[in-house]
Design a protein around this motif. Structure first.
Motif, PDB file in Angstrom:
ATOM      1  N   SER A 298      44.404  28.273  32.589  1.00  0.00           N
ATOM      2  CA  SER A 298      43.137  27.679  32.071  1.00  0.00           C
ATOM      3  C   SER A 298      42.554  27.171  33.426  1.00  0.00           C
ATOM      4  CB  SER A 298      43.525  26.471  31.235  1.00  0.00           C
ATOM      5  OG  SER A 298      44.191  26.856  30.277  1.00  0.00           O
ATOM      6  N   PHE A 299      43.333  26.981  34.424  1.00  0.00           N
ATOM      7  CA  PHE A 299      42.738  26.386  35.834  1.00  0.00           C
ATOM      8  C   PHE A 299      42.045  27.619  36.226  1.00  0.00           C
ATOM      9  CE2 PHE A 299      42.982  26.134  40.319  1.00  0.00           C
ATOM     10  CZ  PHE A 299      42.302  24.931  40.580  1.00  0.00           C
ATOM     11  N   LEU A 300      42.635  28.708  36.385  1.00  0.00           N
ATOM     12  CA  LEU A 300      42.033  29.834  36.942  1.00  0.00           C
ATOM     13  C   LEU A 300      40.763  30.315  36.327  1.00  0.00           C
ATOM     14  CD1 LEU A 300      45.091  31.981  37.907  1.00  0.00           C
ATOM     15  CD2 LEU A 300      43.551  30.662  39.565  1.00  0.00           C
ATOM     16  N   SER A 301      40.593  30.378  34.728  1.00  0.00           N
ATOM     17  CA  SER A 301      39.548  30.672  34.156  1.00  0.00           C
ATOM     18  C   SER A 301      38.252  29.943  34.305  1.00  0.00           C
ATOM     19  CB  SER A 301      39.821  30.445  32.672  1.00  0.00           C
ATOM     20  OG  SER A 301      40.071  29.259  32.388  1.00  0.00           O
ATOM     21  N   GLN A 302      38.349  28.961  35.156  1.00  0.00           N
ATOM     22  CA  GLN A 302      37.324  28.071  35.678  1.00  0.00           C
ATOM     23  C   GLN A 302      37.034  28.103  37.169  1.00  0.00           C
ATOM     24  OE1 GLN A 302      37.761  24.080  34.000  1.00  0.00           O
ATOM     25  NE2 GLN A 302      39.136  24.989  32.208  1.00  0.00           N
ATOM     26  N   ASN A 303      37.804  28.809  37.709  1.00  0.00           N
ATOM     27  CA  ASN A 303      37.693  28.884  39.127  1.00  0.00           C
ATOM     28  C   ASN A 303      37.792  30.354  39.801  1.00  0.00           C
ATOM     29  OD1 ASN A 303      38.273  25.920  40.415  1.00  0.00           O
ATOM     30  ND2 ASN A 303      39.406  26.093  38.748  1.00  0.00           N
ATOM     31  N   ALA A 304      36.508  30.872  39.506  1.00  0.00           N
ATOM     32  CA  ALA A 304      36.357  32.377  39.796  1.00  0.00           C
ATOM     33  C   ALA A 304      36.572  32.656  41.364  1.00  0.00           C
ATOM     34  CB  ALA A 304      35.141  32.695  39.338  1.00  0.00           C
ATOM     35  N   ALA A 305      36.096  31.613  41.951  1.00  0.00           N
ATOM     36  CA  ALA A 305      36.306  32.207  43.750  1.00  0.00           C
ATOM     37  C   ALA A 305      37.845  31.979  44.085  1.00  0.00           C
ATOM     38  CB  ALA A 305      35.448  30.702  44.369  1.00  0.00           C
ATOM     39  N   LEU A 306      38.391  31.005  43.427  1.00  0.00           N
ATOM     40  CA  LEU A 306      39.767  31.022  43.818  1.00  0.00           C
ATOM     41  C   LEU A 306      40.643  32.464  43.454  1.00  0.00           C
ATOM     42  CD1 LEU A 306      42.508  29.739  44.841  1.00  0.00           C
ATOM     43  CD2 LEU A 306      42.656  28.446  42.703  1.00  0.00           C
ATOM     44  N   VAL A 307      40.213  32.956  42.135  1.00  0.00           N
ATOM     45  CA  VAL A 307      40.918  34.071  41.692  1.00  0.00           C
ATOM     46  C   VAL A 307      40.567  35.105  42.676  1.00  0.00           C
ATOM     47  CG1 VAL A 307      40.775  35.784  39.925  1.00  0.00           C
ATOM     48  CG2 VAL A 307      40.485  33.389  39.317  1.00  0.00           C
ATOM     49  N   GLN A 308      39.250  35.146  43.134  1.00  0.00           N
ATOM     50  CA  GLN A 308      38.778  36.314  44.284  1.00  0.00           C
ATOM     51  C   GLN A 308      39.490  36.102  45.438  1.00  0.00           C
ATOM     52  OE1 GLN A 308      36.989  38.984  43.192  1.00  0.00           O
ATOM     53  NE2 GLN A 308      37.105  38.217  41.206  1.00  0.00           N
ATOM     54  N   SER A 309      39.846  35.123  45.800  1.00  0.00           N
ATOM     55  CA  SER A 309      40.515  34.654  47.067  1.00  0.00           C
ATOM     56  C   SER A 309      42.073  35.404  46.928  1.00  0.00           C
ATOM     57  CB  SER A 309      40.617  33.115  47.488  1.00  0.00           C
ATOM     58  OG  SER A 309      41.448  33.170  48.466  1.00  0.00           O
ATOM     59  N   MET A 310      42.576  34.748  45.702  1.00  0.00           N
ATOM     60  CA  MET A 310      44.331  35.321  45.526  1.00  0.00           C
ATOM     61  C   MET A 310      44.298  36.760  45.237  1.00  0.00           C
ATOM     62  SD  MET A 310      45.176  32.166  42.795  1.00  0.00           S
ATOM     63  CE  MET A 310      46.652  32.881  42.386  1.00  0.00           C
ATOM     64  N   LYS A 311      43.137  37.390  44.643  1.00  0.00           N
ATOM     65  CA  LYS A 311      43.205  38.716  44.386  1.00  0.00           C
ATOM     66  C   LYS A 311      43.190  39.474  45.857  1.00  0.00           C
ATOM     67  CE  LYS A 311      40.824  40.613  41.095  1.00  0.00           C
ATOM     68  NZ  LYS A 311      39.870  41.093  39.846  1.00  0.00           N
ATOM     69  N   ARG A 312      42.447  39.073  46.820  1.00  0.00           N
ATOM     70  CA  ARG A 312      42.301  39.458  48.004  1.00  0.00           C
ATOM     71  C   ARG A 312      43.819  39.577  49.026  1.00  0.00           C
ATOM     72  NH1 ARG A 312      36.816  37.500  47.886  1.00  0.00           N
ATOM     73  NH2 ARG A 312      37.758  35.542  49.012  1.00  0.00           N
ATOM     74  N   SER A 313      44.182  38.306  48.869  1.00  0.00           N
ATOM     75  CA  SER A 313      45.525  38.081  49.383  1.00  0.00           C
ATOM     76  C   SER A 313      46.720  39.021  48.524  1.00  0.00           C
ATOM     77  CB  SER A 313      45.833  36.654  49.184  1.00  0.00           C
ATOM     78  OG  SER A 313      47.196  36.303  49.611  1.00  0.00           O
ATOM     79  N   ALA A 314      46.617  38.968  47.339  1.00  0.00           N
ATOM     80  CA  ALA A 314      47.595  40.129  46.717  1.00  0.00           C
ATOM     81  C   ALA A 314      47.545  41.392  47.246  1.00  0.00           C
ATOM     82  CB  ALA A 314      47.401  40.179  45.323  1.00  0.00           C
ATOM     83  N   ARG A 315      46.425  41.931  47.494  1.00  0.00           N
ATOM     84  CA  ARG A 315      46.132  43.336  47.971  1.00  0.00           C
ATOM     85  C   ARG A 315      46.769  43.354  49.463  1.00  0.00           C
ATOM     86  NH1 ARG A 315      46.222  48.652  47.108  1.00  0.00           N
ATOM     87  NH2 ARG A 315      45.328  49.712  49.188  1.00  0.00           N
ATOM     88  N   ARG A 316      46.397  42.404  50.362  1.00  0.00           N
ATOM     89  CA  ARG A 316      46.984  42.269  51.697  1.00  0.00           C
ATOM     90  C   ARG A 316      48.471  42.271  51.935  1.00  0.00           C
ATOM     91  NH1 ARG A 316      42.552  38.664  52.489  1.00  0.00           N
ATOM     92  NH2 ARG A 316      44.033  37.000  52.410  1.00  0.00           N
ATOM     93  N   HIS A 317      48.802  41.581  51.014  1.00  0.00           N
ATOM     94  CA  HIS A 317      50.478  41.415  50.695  1.00  0.00           C
ATOM     95  C   HIS A 317      50.999  42.665  50.265  1.00  0.00           C
ATOM     96  CE1 HIS A 317      53.597  38.204  51.247  1.00  0.00           C
ATOM     97  NE2 HIS A 317      54.134  38.521  50.006  1.00  0.00           N
ATOM     98  N   ALA A 318      50.331  43.307  49.254  1.00  0.00           N
ATOM     99  CA  ALA A 318      51.119  44.795  48.826  1.00  0.00           C
ATOM    100  C   ALA A 318      51.172  45.759  50.223  1.00  0.00           C
ATOM    101  CB  ALA A 318      50.216  45.107  47.705  1.00  0.00           C
TER     102      ALA A 318
END
Length: 334
Positions: A298-318
């Motif tokens: 529910s929190f992520l559904s309301q925080n698009a900027a945070l989702v994008q940041s987490m997505k970029r970090s996930a790719r770097r981590h992978a």
């Protein structure tokens, strides 16, 4: 010095860029001294008896061709009822072959207990190895607890970051799109509760490997269920999503998690097993119960900027777990 890799090509990942069969083929192409031995399919008629006969034939082949200093790398060690690799290891040791035996184990400790039912059986099967390789620290702890006091290496499950990658151009969709992939050691009862209680504009895409969701969740408008998807289709679906949701009972190193991270998906996952070997707070929300999951989504559904940041970090981590890095580390695993 030759390295004989014994591997199994599971139908669910056959030809895919995330399975052990694919990894075996890539290692063969990368290292000239690697020789592959592929186990027969488990689905053949009378498979259990044939696989036992096959284990005798493989042992005989290795006994004849192994030379001092050669190594045998079992990619499905302790995978119950599939390849009987522990039998081959036991016979090689008992006949005095001067070769090094390495076993890769990638089932969780709790899963191994479910399969074998007795820690003494597991301990006995481990005793024939010279070295154990695992995909997570929780399994390393489990292996040590079984009395294995020889060499043990911990590495990451690889991610083919050249295949599993974010879409070059992503079509934006309304809401937070969440994908669920896999069935091994998943808690589907809890998943249904999470779906039922999550608020906000969240769409769930369920790829559960044939597992059937309970009726209340199946009938919700924000739940889309998929049957078997070819790998290309699964990748395209992943590339349209924002979050990978993994409601786990236990885990070591999951190809679902590493592949989803390579696509650049934020992770909302159970805080169990070796999950912290793969995920951190820059790319994941680690959960311990239904409330944690529902609040996170529910929190992520309301925080698009945070989702994008987490997505970029996930790719770097992978990218740190790429096939290329696995190649570099492979000689140290032997």
């Amino acid at each position: 010095m030759a390295v004989y890799i014994l591997y199994y090509n599971f139908p669910s990942t056959s030809g895919n860029h995330a399975g052990m069969g694919y990894l075996a083929q890539k290692l063969k192409a990368q290292f000239p001294n690697v020789k592959l031995i592929k186990h027969a399919p488990q689905e053949v008629k009378g498979a259990k008896y044939w696989l036992k006969i096959e284990s005798i034939l493989i042992f005989c082949y290795l006994y004849i061709f192994l030379k001092p200093g050669d190594k045998v790398f079992f990619m499905e060690y302790l995978t119950y009822g599939v390849a009987f690799q522990d039998r081959i290891a036991r016979w090689l040791k008992k006949t005095g072959k001067s070769c090094r035996l390495i076993g890769l184990i990638h089932l969780s400790g709790s899963h191994l207990i479910d399969l074998y039912g007795d820690e003494q059986i597991i301990s006995s099967k481990l005793s024939w190895l010279d070295k154990v390789v695992v995909f997570g620290s929780s399994l390393a702890t489990f292996v040590r607890a079984q009395g294995f006091n020889k060499e043990l290496a911990v590495c990451h499950h690889y991610a083919d970051t050249n295949f599993y990658r974010p879409a070059a151009i992503r079509q934006e969709k309304k809401g937070l799109h969440v994908i669920v992939v896999g069935s091994l050691k998943r808690n589907f009862q809890q998943l249904n509760e999470i779906i039922a209680e999550t608020t906000g504009d969240v769409v769930f895409h369920i790829c559960s490997g044939g597992k059937i969701l309970l009726e209340p969740s199946r009938q919700r408008n924000n739940v889309i269920s998929y049957g078997f998807l070819p790998e290309d289709a699964l990748l395209k679906l992943m590339q349209t999503c924002d979050v990978h949701l993994a409601v786990l009972e236990d885990t070591v190193g999951s190809n679902a998690i590493t592949s989803a991270m390579a696509v650049g998906l934020a992770q909302v996952v159970s805080d169990v097993g070796s999950i912290r070997d793969y995920c951190d707070e820059s790319n994941s929300i680690l959960c311990t119960g239904v409330n944690d999951f529902t609040e996170a989504l529910s929190f992520l559904s309301q925080n698009a900027a945070l989702v994008q940041s987490m997505k970029r970090s996930a790719r770097r981590h992978a990218e740190k777990m790429s096939l290329e890095n696995f190649y570099k580390n492979f000689p140290e695993l032997l």
